[in-house]
Write a protein that holds these residues in place. Sequence first.
Motif, mmCIF file in Angstrom:
data_model
loop_
_atom_site.group_PDB
_atom_site.id
_atom_site.type_symbol
_atom_site.label_atom_id
_atom_site.label_comp_id
_atom_site.label_asym_id
_atom_site.label_seq_id
_atom_site.Cartn_x
_atom_site.Cartn_y
_atom_site.Cartn_z
ATOM 1 N N MET A 133 0.846 -1.136 0.260
ATOM 2 C CA MET A 133 0.362 0.124 0.083
ATOM 3 C C MET A 133 1.108 1.498 -0.007
ATOM 4 N N HIS A 134 0.583 2.330 -1.067
ATOM 5 C CA HIS A 134 1.416 3.181 -0.829
ATOM 6 C C HIS A 134 0.473 4.245 -0.161
ATOM 7 N N TYR A 135 1.557 4.866 0.806
ATOM 8 C CA TYR A 135 1.051 6.310 1.621
ATOM 9 C C TYR A 135 1.961 7.717 1.046
ATOM 10 N N THR A 136 0.919 8.351 1.061
ATOM 11 C CA THR A 136 1.732 9.916 0.619
ATOM 12 C C THR A 136 1.841 10.395 1.314
ATOM 13 N N VAL A 137 3.501 11.415 2.293
ATOM 14 C CA VAL A 137 3.989 11.475 3.189
ATOM 15 C C VAL A 137 3.099 13.196 3.087
ATOM 16 N N VAL A 138 2.742 14.026 3.902
ATOM 17 C CA VAL A 138 2.531 15.294 3.771
ATOM 18 C C VAL A 138 2.559 15.623 5.354
ATOM 19 N N PRO A 139 4.037 16.839 5.211
ATOM 20 C CA PRO A 139 4.533 17.854 6.407
ATOM 21 C C PRO A 139 3.022 18.325 7.289
ATOM 22 N N LEU A 140 3.502 18.065 8.213
ATOM 23 C CA LEU A 140 2.192 18.927 9.834
ATOM 24 C C LEU A 140 2.025 20.653 9.415
ATOM 25 N N ALA A 141 3.223 20.839 8.882
ATOM 26 C CA ALA A 141 2.605 22.448 8.889
ATOM 27 C C ALA A 141 1.911 22.497 7.661
ATOM 28 N N THR A 142 1.906 21.893 6.195
ATOM 29 C CA THR A 142 0.925 21.881 5.565
ATOM 30 C C THR A 142 -0.467 21.062 6.239
ATOM 31 N N LEU A 143 -0.832 20.336 6.268
ATOM 32 C CA LEU A 143 -1.225 19.522 7.433
ATOM 33 C C LEU A 143 -2.685 20.725 8.238
ATOM 34 N N MET A 144 -1.833 21.944 9.042
ATOM 35 C CA MET A 144 -1.896 22.774 9.537
ATOM 36 C C MET A 144 -2.599 23.830 8.184
ATOM 37 N N GLU A 145 -1.540 24.303 7.525
ATOM 38 C CA GLU A 145 -2.444 25.298 7.087
ATOM 39 C C GLU A 145 -3.281 24.914 6.310
ATOM 40 N N LYS A 146 -3.484 23.733 5.754
ATOM 41 C CA LYS A 146 -5.283 23.177 5.065
ATOM 42 C C LYS A 146 -6.153 23.246 5.986
#
Length: 460
Positions: free
Chosen positions: A1-14
């Motif tokens: 299974m492939h996961y996409t890495v999302v930076p925590l700062a990006t997640l907070m911004e979105k």
Amino acid sequence: MHYTVVPLATLMEKLEAPALYIWDCDNAGLIVQRFNELAREKKEAWKISCRDAPEPRFEEECLHLAACNKNQMLPQNPEMPADMYTSCLTSTVKTALHYWFHQQKITNIKIIDCIEYLDNIPGKYSARSTMAGELDWVLTAVLDTLAWQIEPDYARFKELFRNCKPVGLLFRGHILADRVMRAYNVTPVTHPLLPSLAGHPLWRSWDLALDSIMTELSLRKVRPTRPALHGQISTFFFDQLTEFKVNLTQYGKYDKVDSRQLPVLLQMLMSAQYREETLELVGKFLDRGPYAVQKFRRCGILPYIRQLLTTPSRDYKYIMVLIWAKILATDRRHSTADVVLNQPECRRFFVNMLNDPDMRLQTRAMSCFCLSILAKNSQKNQEILLGENLIKELDDCLTDMSSLTSHLNYRTVLCCVSLTCGIETRRLCGLVFELTLLIYTLLGYWTIHIPRQEPQQYTH
């Protein structure tokens, strides 16, 4: 299974704030810690660069539910759900059943016979008369009562368990997860921080209720012809009601009573089987004064009591009047009065009680008192009650003066004054004649029939 890495700062911004995050992964506590560090850095940067702009909502206000602390790994148990923490949040009853089963002694034949029922409890969770419904009802009462333990920090209790129903369900699920995960040496984390309730004595009552229901299932499997039991199988609610009753008798009338059973009473109000007895205990608890009323309101029982005004049963009408008289007497901000008057069925309840021939005079006097409090210091409330033709109801209430007590007469005058105090002159002109006749009639009755009491002489 492939996961996409999302930076925590990006997640907070979105996602921005406010938001609720659920971290069901290894080292989840480390993510919460880093999230809060970034949120504080963002807030400090805003204070330096945007001092004159309106303050936005920062990520510090976000809620977090994490399956484990930093430097901890999720437990791996083939007999439990793979996503154990998420299961506690979203499937509380089923997860609690699996946890209970795997904590028992496997040599117990009754427990072994119940394994097939873990995911197939008879009945529906929405029907309290069935086994599944009873389990869900008891577990909801247990989790809500445990959540009530943080009530001294009322702002936090209200934010997490009362303001938003979905958020409340998730945080109550976390209370179960705290017990389950700690059994596997894992410590769940929340933000804001909640105390651990894994060792609370109330869990024994839950285990006892499970024992009763699972034993009944085992007996039915051995004896298929065993007749079904009517009503609740466990004695959980009866035991809690008895404990609360004992607490009330152990303290003086104005002493502060242990209020930890209040969430259980809230659940019992939803059942016609316990409703009348529960209302009587609520009335005795409110006799303790403003302290008890404050606890009562904070627990969240008030909306359910208000709902009972719309469909009252004759068996407990008098109890409802007394309860509302005690609540309104301590309502200094008149917030409760506004809530009651916004529903026509609620305000008509008190108006109809004035001339209910089946009610005692004391109950009718208390209804008059409630109406006077509802009309006090609010022209809007006065107009609403006058629209219910309250003057005529008060007049009808005084038709047979020989059967009335001075207490009811006094409350009637008080209600008349509250209806007209501060009202506009042009509106008052249409009412003054009717009110004058009422008050003169009462004063004349008191002059003739009520004996005059001489003032007592002071002695030195």
